[in-house]
Design a protein around this motif. Structure first.
Motif, short mmCIF file in Angstrom:
data_model
loop_
_atom_site.label_atom_id
_atom_site.label_comp_id
_atom_site.label_asym_id
_atom_site.label_seq_id
_atom_site.Cartn_x
_atom_site.Cartn_y
_atom_site.Cartn_z
N PRO A 443 0.62 -1.65 -0.03
CA PRO A 443 0.28 0.35 -0.10
C PRO A 443 0.81 1.55 -0.26
CG PRO A 443 -0.35 -1.70 1.75
CD PRO A 443 0.83 -1.76 1.32
N VAL A 444 0.58 2.44 -0.27
CA VAL A 444 1.36 3.12 -0.37
C VAL A 444 0.47 4.53 -0.64
CG1 VAL A 444 2.67 4.49 -2.00
CG2 VAL A 444 2.33 2.46 -2.38
N ASP A 445 0.27 5.77 0.14
CA ASP A 445 -0.95 6.79 0.50
C ASP A 445 -0.56 7.83 -0.49
OD1 ASP A 445 -3.09 8.06 1.76
OD2 ASP A 445 -1.84 8.83 3.44
N LEU A 446 -1.09 8.43 -1.31
CA LEU A 446 -1.01 8.97 -1.87
C LEU A 446 -1.68 10.46 -2.16
CD1 LEU A 446 0.62 7.29 -4.41
CD2 LEU A 446 -0.94 8.73 -6.03
N PHE A 447 -3.46 10.25 -1.11
CA PHE A 447 -3.69 10.84 -0.80
C PHE A 447 -3.80 10.95 0.99
CE2 PHE A 447 -4.65 9.37 -4.52
CZ PHE A 447 -4.86 10.54 -5.38
N PRO A 448 -2.60 11.43 1.56
CA PRO A 448 -2.76 11.60 3.17
C PRO A 448 -4.34 12.91 3.24
CG PRO A 448 -1.08 12.15 2.73
CD PRO A 448 -2.06 12.34 1.29
N HIS A 449 -4.86 12.10 4.63
CA HIS A 449 -5.99 13.46 5.44
C HIS A 449 -7.47 12.71 4.63
CE1 HIS A 449 -3.12 14.84 6.98
NE2 HIS A 449 -2.40 15.53 6.14
N THR A 450 -7.08 11.52 3.41
CA THR A 450 -8.72 11.08 2.87
C THR A 450 -8.60 9.24 2.73
OG1 THR A 450 -7.32 10.61 0.77
CG2 THR A 450 -8.23 12.78 2.01
N VAL A 451 -9.93 9.08 2.89
CA VAL A 451 -9.79 7.41 2.77
C VAL A 451 -8.83 6.36 2.01
CG1 VAL A 451 -12.09 7.54 4.09
CG2 VAL A 451 -11.94 7.46 1.54
N HIS A 452 -8.44 7.43 0.66
CA HIS A 452 -7.73 6.56 -0.46
C HIS A 452 -7.06 5.76 -0.19
CE1 HIS A 452 -11.94 7.82 -2.39
NE2 HIS A 452 -11.21 9.30 -1.80
N VAL A 453 -6.23 4.59 -0.96
CA VAL A 453 -5.16 4.63 -0.19
C VAL A 453 -4.72 3.39 -2.22
CG1 VAL A 453 -5.38 2.50 0.71
CG2 VAL A 453 -3.20 2.82 0.83
N GLU A 454 -3.52 3.94 -2.88
CA GLU A 454 -2.94 2.84 -4.20
C GLU A 454 -2.31 1.65 -3.45
OE1 GLU A 454 -3.19 4.56 -6.97
OE2 GLU A 454 -4.00 5.60 -6.15
N VAL A 455 -2.16 0.29 -4.09
CA VAL A 455 -1.64 -0.33 -4.10
C VAL A 455 -1.30 -0.94 -5.33
CG1 VAL A 455 -1.95 -2.71 -4.33
CG2 VAL A 455 -3.59 -1.55 -2.49
N VAL A 456 0.67 -1.44 -4.92
CA VAL A 456 1.16 -2.04 -5.39
C VAL A 456 1.46 -3.73 -4.95
CG1 VAL A 456 3.53 -2.10 -7.17
CG2 VAL A 456 1.93 0.18 -6.60
N SER A 457 1.24 -4.61 -6.36
CA SER A 457 1.17 -5.72 -6.19
C SER A 457 1.47 -6.62 -7.22
CB SER A 457 -0.24 -6.45 -5.97
OG SER A 457 -1.33 -6.21 -6.95
N VAL A 458 2.04 -7.68 -7.41
CA VAL A 458 3.02 -8.64 -7.99
C VAL A 458 2.34 -10.28 -8.18
CG1 VAL A 458 5.13 -8.92 -7.37
CG2 VAL A 458 4.86 -9.53 -9.28
N LEU A 459 1.69 -10.71 -9.17
CA LEU A 459 1.29 -11.77 -9.03
C LEU A 459 1.91 -12.44 -10.18
CD1 LEU A 459 -1.58 -9.93 -9.21
CD2 LEU A 459 -2.73 -12.66 -8.38
N ARG A 460 2.03 -13.98 -9.97
CA ARG A 460 3.22 -14.70 -9.98
C ARG A 460 2.11 -15.94 -10.91
NH1 ARG A 460 8.70 -14.86 -11.48
NH2 ARG A 460 8.85 -12.95 -9.96
N ARG A 461 2.56 -16.41 -12.23
CA ARG A 461 2.03 -17.95 -12.28
C ARG A 461 3.35 -19.13 -11.80
NH1 ARG A 461 2.25 -20.79 -17.19
NH2 ARG A 461 3.77 -19.33 -18.47
N ILE A 462 1.95 -19.96 -11.17
CA ILE A 462 3.26 -20.77 -10.66
C ILE A 462 2.55 -22.25 -11.98
CG2 ILE A 462 2.84 -22.53 -8.67
CD1 ILE A 462 3.71 -19.23 -8.48
N GLU A 463 4.02 -22.57 -11.97
CA GLU A 463 3.95 -24.01 -12.54
C GLU A 463 3.42 -25.10 -12.05
OE1 GLU A 463 4.53 -23.98 -15.92
OE2 GLU A 463 5.59 -22.09 -15.70
N LYS A 464 2.62 -25.78 -12.54
CA LYS A 464 2.34 -26.88 -12.04
C LYS A 464 2.25 -28.52 -12.87
CE LYS A 464 -2.43 -24.85 -10.50
NZ LYS A 464 -3.25 -25.03 -10.56
#
Length: 464
Positions: A443-464
């Motif tokens: 999570p990254v706060d781009l808007f202090p004093h508000t409810v909003h929050v940004e998210v940066v994430s990564v998903l990886r494909r798992i070989e089966k």
């Protein structure tokens, strides 16, 4: 005429709602041995606090009321810095210590993910702003029908608070707003009445680059700037250009539509050009009045940093940037991959992305003005399966159809940047059935004093 009834209650705040207001309930004594529950929404309160509120027409299930008094304050409560906080609807949490705001935002991200069964251990603590003040590079102010200029009143979209400061905007942006306010009053120009659809002035947009310092103003009005308005408009041009030597554009936007939005049917460039130059992450961007560009550029660069780090892009890889906008992520990623395709449904944004790439000497990108699924299909026909995909969708999210199409692409990694952790959690749930595992969430706060929050994430494909 129905006589209004008022009741005063003391309520304990149990939780916060999606807009950041406190929520609690009281049992009303109706005098009939049948107490009734009244759910209360109380802005500017914190969990655990006791607040005294006055409720009008209380014989209902729900009510909203500002606190008359904080009977028992939270230890996390602080004195709001802005003199307009109690009335202005721009900020919701100036009464809450910034560290606690960040903790809450982290927990909110975890809550939405846990609802879908994700491991919340991959969520890191929210990254806060270096300074929670003067962070915005764009402000939209509203002209009130009473001659005011500022922000909408908390909970009352028809009333405008006449501001003399705004602590989340840059000082010069506020000075520009005050100069326009003085001009309006000097020429006795009417503000817009959204109920009667009368009045002249509707909105004032101010944009300023924190890197180049270039300033742009756009006045939205219901009439053209000539004829009877010529003297007033000439005066506006003179006073703005005299006071601000860094102003690069002053526009007059005709807007006669009923919808209460800062939009333009016809644009008049009163002075300079219709865009400003900005920079982010070392790349140059042209910003028009309607360009979507991150409004907190300092924190936005942290988003780019995180996305690049999580993506682990390689020079021999091909990448899709979905919902690419004007190329905020596309340009920094382009130097790290073999080829990048940007997809965005808004044609003006795609034209801007192409221009921004050219301005920065980037020649390994191509941009498609298409919806997400059709754009991915076209890239697939051109390349085959890309190695990496990132997306930064609007607040509503990408949706199930787009996420399933992403899943079928079977890229090695998916980097998801989101401005809404709830839609983010909903979206990534679709990728599970395609073999993807959530590895990291920041999570990254781009808007202090508000409810909003940004998210940066990564998903990886798992070989089966």
């Amino acid at each position: 005429m129905v006589k209004q009834v008022f009741e005063t209650h003391t309520v304990t705040i149990e939780k916060l709602d999606k807009k950041g207001s406190g929520m609690g309930a009281v049992w009303r004594d109706t005098g009939e041995n049948n107490p009734r529950k009244l759910k209360l929404n109380v802005p500017q309160t914190l969990v655990g606090e006791e607040a005294k509120v006055t409720v009008s027409n209380p014989n209902r299930k729900k009510a909203r009321a500002l606190p008359d008094e904080i009977v028992k304050a939270s230890p996390e409560r602080i004195e709001p810095a802005c003199p307009h906080f109690e009335l202005c609807g721009g900020c919701v949490w100036q009464h809450w210590s910034y560290g606690n705001q960040l903790q809450y935002k982290t927990e909110e991200v975890k809550r939405f993910l846990s609802r879908h069964g994700f491991d919340t251990g991959v969520v890191k603590d929210a990254i806060g702003a270096d300074s929670p003040w003067e962070y915005r590079n764009k402000m939209e102010f509203t002209f009130g029908r009473d001659g005011s200029l500022g922000m909408h009143e908390l909970g009352n979209f028809r009333k405008v608070i006449d501001l003399d400061t705004c602590l989340i905007a840059g000082n010069e942006m506020v000075e520009a707003m005050l100069e326009v306010s003085e001009w309006q009053k000097e020429f006795n120009l009417s503000g817009y009445d959204k109920d009667a659809h009368t009045g002249l002035l509707r909105n004032l947009m101010v944009r300023q680059s924190q890197k180049t310092d270039e300033l742009m103003l756009a006045v939205f009005a219901t009439k053209s700037p000539d004829g009877e308005l010529e003297e007033a408009v000439d005066n506006l041009i003179g006073r703005i250009t005299e006071k601000f030597d860094n102003v690069k554009g002053l526009m007059w936007m005709e807007n006669r539509e009923w919808a209460d939005m800062a939009q333009s049917e016809k644009t008049h460039t009163l002075y300079g050009r219709d865009y400003i130059n900005d920079e982010m992450y070392g790349y140059k961007y042209r910003i028009w009045f309607d360009t979507f560009f991150q409004t907190n550029p300092v924190q936005a660069e942290k988003l780019v940093d995180l996305a690049i780090d999580m993506a682990d892009a390689k020079k021999d890889e091909r990448m899709i940037d979905l919902f690419c906008g004007v190329g905020t992520f596309s340009l920094p990623f382009a130097s790290r991959v073999k080829e990048l395709a940007g997809i965005e449904i808004v044609e003006t944004s795609i034209e801007s992305a192409k221009r921004n790439a050219a301005d920065n000497g980037i020649d390994n990108t191509f941009f498609l003005a298409k919806d997400a699924r059709r754009g991915m299909d076209e890239v697939l026909e051109t390349w085959g399966t890309p190695d990496l995909l990132m997306l930064d969708p609007p607040r509503s999210g990408a949706g199930g159809k787009v996420m399933r199409r992403i899943g079928r692409l079977q890229t090695d990694r998916v980097v998801y940047v989101s401005c809404n952790p709830e839609s983010f959690a909903d979206d990534i749930t679709w990728l599970r059935e395609f073999g993807y595992e959530l590895e990291q969430v920041q999570p990254v706060d781009l808007f202090p004093h508000t409810v909003h929050v940004e998210v940066v994430s990564v998903l990886r494909r798992i070989e089966k």
